[in-house]
Every structure is written in structure tokens, then in C-alpha cells.
Design an enzyme around this catalytic site. Structure first.
Site, PDB file in Angstrom:
ATOM      1  N   LYS A 172     -40.433 -21.353 -36.292  1.00  0.00           N
ATOM      2  CA  LYS A 172     -39.818 -20.424 -35.352  1.00  0.00           C
ATOM      3  C   LYS A 172     -40.794 -19.861 -34.328  1.00  0.00           C
ATOM      4  O   LYS A 172     -40.431 -19.615 -33.176  1.00  0.00           O
ATOM      5  CB  LYS A 172     -39.156 -19.268 -36.108  1.00  0.00           C
ATOM      6  CG  LYS A 172     -37.914 -19.674 -36.883  1.00  0.00           C
ATOM      7  CD  LYS A 172     -37.324 -18.495 -37.630  1.00  0.00           C
ATOM      8  CE  LYS A 172     -36.037 -18.865 -38.335  1.00  0.00           C
ATOM      9  NZ  LYS A 172     -34.939 -19.154 -37.394  1.00  0.00           N
ATOM     10  N   ASN A 231     -27.797 -20.675 -43.737  1.00  0.00           N
ATOM     11  CA  ASN A 231     -28.695 -19.630 -43.238  1.00  0.00           C
ATOM     12  C   ASN A 231     -27.937 -18.686 -42.325  1.00  0.00           C
ATOM     13  O   ASN A 231     -27.009 -19.078 -41.624  1.00  0.00           O
ATOM     14  CB  ASN A 231     -29.899 -20.253 -42.522  1.00  0.00           C
ATOM     15  CG  ASN A 231     -29.692 -20.382 -41.026  1.00  0.00           C
ATOM     16  OD1 ASN A 231     -29.906 -19.436 -40.268  1.00  0.00           O
ATOM     17  ND2 ASN A 231     -29.248 -21.565 -40.588  1.00  0.00           N
ATOM     18  N   ARG A 232     -28.348 -17.449 -42.347  1.00  0.00           N
ATOM     19  CA  ARG A 232     -27.881 -16.452 -41.391  1.00  0.00           C
ATOM     20  C   ARG A 232     -29.092 -15.636 -40.936  1.00  0.00           C
ATOM     21  O   ARG A 232     -29.101 -14.406 -40.953  1.00  0.00           O
ATOM     22  CB  ARG A 232     -26.779 -15.565 -41.997  1.00  0.00           C
ATOM     23  CG  ARG A 232     -27.078 -14.963 -43.360  1.00  0.00           C
ATOM     24  CD  ARG A 232     -25.963 -13.966 -43.761  1.00  0.00           C
ATOM     25  NE  ARG A 232     -26.206 -13.352 -45.060  1.00  0.00           N
ATOM     26  CZ  ARG A 232     -25.693 -13.779 -46.205  1.00  0.00           C
ATOM     27  NH1 ARG A 232     -24.894 -14.848 -46.216  1.00  0.00           N
ATOM     28  NH2 ARG A 232     -25.958 -13.147 -47.337  1.00  0.00           N
ATOM     29  N   MET A 233     -30.131 -16.351 -40.510  1.00  0.00           N
ATOM     30  CA  MET A 233     -31.408 -15.731 -40.177  1.00  0.00           C
ATOM     31  C   MET A 233     -31.283 -14.766 -39.000  1.00  0.00           C
ATOM     32  O   MET A 233     -31.814 -13.661 -39.034  1.00  0.00           O
ATOM     33  CB  MET A 233     -32.454 -16.800 -39.872  1.00  0.00           C
ATOM     34  CG  MET A 233     -32.675 -17.811 -40.994  1.00  0.00           C
ATOM     35  SD  MET A 233     -33.308 -17.074 -42.517  1.00  0.00           S
ATOM     36  CE  MET A 233     -34.977 -16.680 -42.033  1.00  0.00           C
ATOM     37  N   PHE A 237     -32.178 -15.407 -35.507  1.00  0.00           N
ATOM     38  CA  PHE A 237     -33.263 -15.471 -34.520  1.00  0.00           C
ATOM     39  C   PHE A 237     -34.398 -14.502 -34.852  1.00  0.00           C
ATOM     40  O   PHE A 237     -34.908 -13.783 -33.981  1.00  0.00           O
ATOM     41  CB  PHE A 237     -32.750 -15.175 -33.100  1.00  0.00           C
ATOM     42  CG  PHE A 237     -31.900 -16.243 -32.479  1.00  0.00           C
ATOM     43  CD1 PHE A 237     -31.733 -17.479 -33.067  1.00  0.00           C
ATOM     44  CD2 PHE A 237     -31.252 -16.001 -31.270  1.00  0.00           C
ATOM     45  CE1 PHE A 237     -30.940 -18.466 -32.475  1.00  0.00           C
ATOM     46  CE2 PHE A 237     -30.461 -16.980 -30.662  1.00  0.00           C
ATOM     47  CZ  PHE A 237     -30.311 -18.208 -31.268  1.00  0.00           C
ATOM     48  N   SER A 275     -26.071 -21.047 -32.063  1.00  0.00           N
ATOM     49  CA  SER A 275     -26.281 -20.441 -33.374  1.00  0.00           C
ATOM     50  C   SER A 275     -25.086 -19.563 -33.735  1.00  0.00           C
ATOM     51  O   SER A 275     -24.618 -18.770 -32.911  1.00  0.00           O
ATOM     52  CB  SER A 275     -27.549 -19.579 -33.374  1.00  0.00           C
ATOM     53  OG  SER A 275     -27.625 -18.815 -34.567  1.00  0.00           O
ATOM     54  N   ASN A 282     -25.249 -17.175 -35.891  1.00  0.00           N
ATOM     55  CA  ASN A 282     -25.777 -16.001 -36.588  1.00  0.00           C
ATOM     56  C   ASN A 282     -26.145 -14.838 -35.684  1.00  0.00           C
ATOM     57  O   ASN A 282     -26.641 -13.814 -36.147  1.00  0.00           O
ATOM     58  CB  ASN A 282     -26.990 -16.412 -37.430  1.00  0.00           C
ATOM     59  CG  ASN A 282     -26.618 -17.438 -38.474  1.00  0.00           C
ATOM     60  OD1 ASN A 282     -25.607 -17.302 -39.149  1.00  0.00           O
ATOM     61  ND2 ASN A 282     -27.419 -18.494 -38.586  1.00  0.00           N
ATOM     62  N   THR A 283     -25.916 -14.987 -34.382  1.00  0.00           N
ATOM     63  CA  THR A 283     -26.021 -13.878 -33.435  1.00  0.00           C
ATOM     64  C   THR A 283     -24.621 -13.621 -32.911  1.00  0.00           C
ATOM     65  O   THR A 283     -24.057 -14.488 -32.228  1.00  0.00           O
ATOM     66  CB  THR A 283     -26.983 -14.213 -32.284  1.00  0.00           C
ATOM     67  OG1 THR A 283     -28.291 -14.418 -32.813  1.00  0.00           O
ATOM     68  CG2 THR A 283     -27.017 -13.082 -31.266  1.00  0.00           C
ATOM     69  N   LYS A 305     -28.278 -27.130 -26.452  1.00  0.00           N
ATOM     70  CA  LYS A 305     -27.884 -27.362 -27.839  1.00  0.00           C
ATOM     71  C   LYS A 305     -26.509 -26.763 -28.087  1.00  0.00           C
ATOM     72  O   LYS A 305     -26.290 -25.565 -27.857  1.00  0.00           O
ATOM     73  CB  LYS A 305     -28.903 -26.754 -28.802  1.00  0.00           C
ATOM     74  CG  LYS A 305     -28.645 -27.125 -30.267  1.00  0.00           C
ATOM     75  CD  LYS A 305     -29.827 -26.754 -31.145  1.00  0.00           C
ATOM     76  CE  LYS A 305     -29.638 -27.256 -32.574  1.00  0.00           C
ATOM     77  NZ  LYS A 305     -30.820 -27.001 -33.416  1.00  0.00           N
ATOM     78  N   ASN A 330     -25.676 -28.025 -33.731  1.00  0.00           N
ATOM     79  CA  ASN A 330     -26.234 -26.973 -34.571  1.00  0.00           C
ATOM     80  C   ASN A 330     -25.480 -26.910 -35.911  1.00  0.00           C
ATOM     81  O   ASN A 330     -24.699 -27.802 -36.237  1.00  0.00           O
ATOM     82  CB  ASN A 330     -26.151 -25.635 -33.832  1.00  0.00           C
ATOM     83  CG  ASN A 330     -27.271 -24.675 -34.180  1.00  0.00           C
ATOM     84  OD1 ASN A 330     -27.669 -24.574 -35.336  1.00  0.00           O
ATOM     85  ND2 ASN A 330     -27.778 -23.968 -33.195  1.00  0.00           N
ATOM     86  N   THR A 331     -25.722 -25.842 -36.671  1.00  0.00           N
ATOM     87  CA  THR A 331     -25.051 -25.673 -37.959  1.00  0.00           C
ATOM     88  C   THR A 331     -23.573 -25.349 -37.757  1.00  0.00           C
ATOM     89  O   THR A 331     -23.142 -24.957 -36.676  1.00  0.00           O
ATOM     90  CB  THR A 331     -25.713 -24.551 -38.761  1.00  0.00           C
ATOM     91  OG1 THR A 331     -25.643 -23.321 -38.000  1.00  0.00           O
ATOM     92  CG2 THR A 331     -27.167 -24.876 -39.070  1.00  0.00           C
TER      93      THR A 331
END
Length: 340
Positions: free
Chosen positions: A60, A105-107, A109, A167, A169-170, A203, A232-233
Site C-alpha cells: 500500500k 477485506n474492508r481495509m 484505503f 473499491s 470499502n470507501t 480500475k 476489483n473485489t
């Protein structure tokens, strides 16, 4: 060796194991990998010695791109890098679904921000292809401005830039794939690009509706995007065996394979080969890689499969891909792209 060490690594929670891995990679001796010439290709003005790349999300903050190149990747994508440092989402936020050979994952960013990544990447010798994946801060007042800033700031240290609007996750980030907002974003990105700057990739998510592929492809071509990364995921949930299946976040790994391949074919049909495609999602071996190439991918990216197969995977896939090209009597990998 990795198979012997994997039970010890899996005894750690997934995020801690990842940090231990990054620390270990910093100690790895640097060596220039060699690749079969049949794997070399020119994409978006860059010469890739192998089509097997490392997807964003592993490194990252741009801490170990050269170590990953040494492990046999033809290119490495660092990030996602945001303008300001941010902690990301609360933990736990990274889960191995061992029975499914997958990860959720739910990181969000998480990372040290552009300034730290810029300084780190500026210190490395410029060899090998290292791209930078850029994103927006969660609390940004103007996310499009964040992307434009990322293009301006990170261009000097990037061989290519990836605009990551996919993503899950945002909150709200994927709305930038919608018609009006996508055009506004890509206008801002085009304005932020310098004339002699690196190519820019986009992406996209695998969770798209009918008609999205043609619309996104038209916008990408109209705004001078140099390649699309598909994909992406996913927030979808195919049948899963792991108890972690109920966790929210983006699913990657083997369960994403069929969806990612289907999306690649749809984007290939939408593009007619007018723009290069980069395949990601569920690629585990040389057969998967060859299938993506024949479906239209000029390059491929891995991440989740490394969790289960270890650091030798990139070399094994590259070797197997060269063997399959020769058996199929292709003179080089470019001939195989879209040949299915």
C-alpha cells in the site's frame, strides 16, 4: 518452503501476518529476474518483460516494490495511495476464507498518504515497471480533486498511474463509475496529466449492470485512458464454505474467478480491442492466466493467490504461460490476446 511455513503464518491474524511479510521482504536480496522473451509485450507505451503483475493492495505504501520485482513479477502496482494519511476502517478488517481460497477485506484505503509514498519511491533506482494506484480520502470534501492531485503528485515516481474508483470499502466511491460523475472525474484527470507524464489506467468493479461496460469504455476512450483493469473485489457472495463468509467487504480469490472472467469478456466486446485490458480477480495458475489472455487481457495481476501459494507463484505462472504460448504456436504473447 512456503508450504512448510504457511501454518505458522496462518496462526497469525491476517493483517498482522501481512505486516510481518512486508517486514521480511525488506530484507530480501535484490536481484534482476529473467523472463522468457515470448512473454514481452508493449502496452500503453511501456515494455512489460512479463504480463504477470502484482495487484494494488499488497504494498500500500510503496515499501517493497523492488523486492516483489525480484520475486519474478513483470510489474508491480503499489497503493492505493491517498492524499492524506488515514487509518482506514476499524479492525478486524481482513479475513482469510481458507476453505474457499479467498479473502474478504474492508481495509478502507489505510496508508501513510502521498507525501510518504512519494519520498519512498523517489529514493529507489528506476528499474522495472512500478505503477501507483491512487484514491481519495474517505472524508474528502471533493473526491475528484483528490484524484487530480494524485495524478499531479505521484506522476514523477510512477511508470503508470491507476485511478481506483472501484473499491467497495470507501462509502460512495463506486458512484464515481456512474455516467456524469465518471466524465467529470476523467475530465479532471486529463487536465491534471502532464504532456510527458505516465500512462493512466482505470480500475473498475466487477459488480456492473447491463450497459455499464459500453458506457465506461466509451468514457475511457474519449478521455484518453490508456488501459482498463478488470476488476476489483466483489460485494456479491457466491456460495462460500468459510465461516467468514458473512463478513462485509470486498471478496477476492477463487470465488471471484468466473465473475472476473465474464466481466473481462464483456469489456473486450465493448472495446473491440481499442484499449488494452488488464485482468485481475481469481487468477491462481498458468491456466487461469492463459484463459484471461485469450479472453482479451494484455496483462494480468495477482494478489490473493499469493496468500495460499506463496512468493514463487509469479515465476511459476510466467513459466507455465510461456509453455502454453509455445504449445499453441503463438510467436509472442501479443498474438494470443483475444484469440479465444
Amino acid at each position: 518452503m512456503y508450504r512448510a511455513l504457511r501454518p505458522l503464518i496462518f496462526a497469525l491474524d491476517a493483517e498482522r501476518a501481512h505486516r510481518v511479510t512486508i517486514a521480511g521482504l525488506k530484507l530480501l536480496p535484490r536481484r534482476a529476474p529473467s523472463f522468457d522473451p515470448i512473454l514481452s509485450s508493449d502496452v500503453a507505451g511501456l515494455t512489460f518483460p512479463s504480463p504477470v503483475g502484482l495487484a494494488a493492495g499488497f504494498d500500500k505504501d510503496g515499501e517493497v516494490p523492488d523486492a516483489m520485482l525480484s520475486l519474478g513479477f513483470g510489474f508491480v502496482e503499489v497503493g492505493t495511495v491517498t492524499p492524506l494519511p488515514q487509518a482506514g476502517n476499524p479492525g478486524p478488517r481482513l479475513f482469510r476464507l481458507v476453505e474457499d481460497r479467498a479473502v474478504i477485506n474492508r481495509m478502507g484505503f489505510n496508508g501513510g498518504g502521498q507525501a510518504a509514498a512519494l519520498a519512498r519511491l523517489a529514493q529507489r533506482p528506476r528499474h522495472g515497471i512500478v505503477g501507483v494506484n491512487i484514491g481519495a480520502n474517505k472524508d474528502a470534501a471533493d473526491r475528484i480533486a483528490d484524484y487530480a492531485q494524485g495524478v499531479r503528485i505521484m506522476a514523477p515516481v510512477a511508470d503508470y498511474l491507476t485511478i481506483n474508483i472501484s473499491s467497495p470499502n470507501t462509502p460512495g466511491l463506486r458512484t464515481l463509475q456512474a455516467g456524469g460523475e465518471l466524465a467529470e472525474l476523467l475530465d479532471a484527470v486529463r487536465s491534471a496529466r502532464s504532456r510527458n507524464g505516465p500512462p493512466v489506467f482505470l480500475k473498475v468493479a466487477p459488480d456492473l449492470d447491463s450497459g455499464d461496460h459500453d458506457r465506461i469504455m466509451r468514457a475511457a476512450i474519449d478521455h484518453g485512458i490508456d488501459a482498463l483493469i478488470v476488476a476489483n473485489t466483489t460485494v456479491s457472495r457466491p456460495p462460500l464454505a468459510s465461516g467468514h463468509a458473512v463478513e462485509s467487504g470486498g471478496l477476492s480469490g477463487r470465488p471471484l474467478k468466473a465473475l472476473a472472467l465474464a466481466q473481462l469478456r464483456l469489456f473486450r466486446a465493448a472495446s473491440g480491442g481499442a484499449i488494452p485490458l488488464i485482468a485481475a480477480g481469481g487468477i491462481e495458475d498458468a491456466d487461469d492466466a492463459f484463459a484471461r489472455v485469450r479472453a482479451g487481457a494484455s496483462l494480468i495481476q495477482l494478489y490473493t493467490a499469493l496468500v495460499y501459494e506463496g512468493p514463487g507463484l509469479a515465476r511459476r505462472i510466467a513459466t507455465g504461460l510461456a509453455e502454453r504460448l509455445r504449445r499453441s504456436e503463438f510467436a509472442n504473447i501479443a498474438e494470443a490476446v483475444g484469440s479465444e
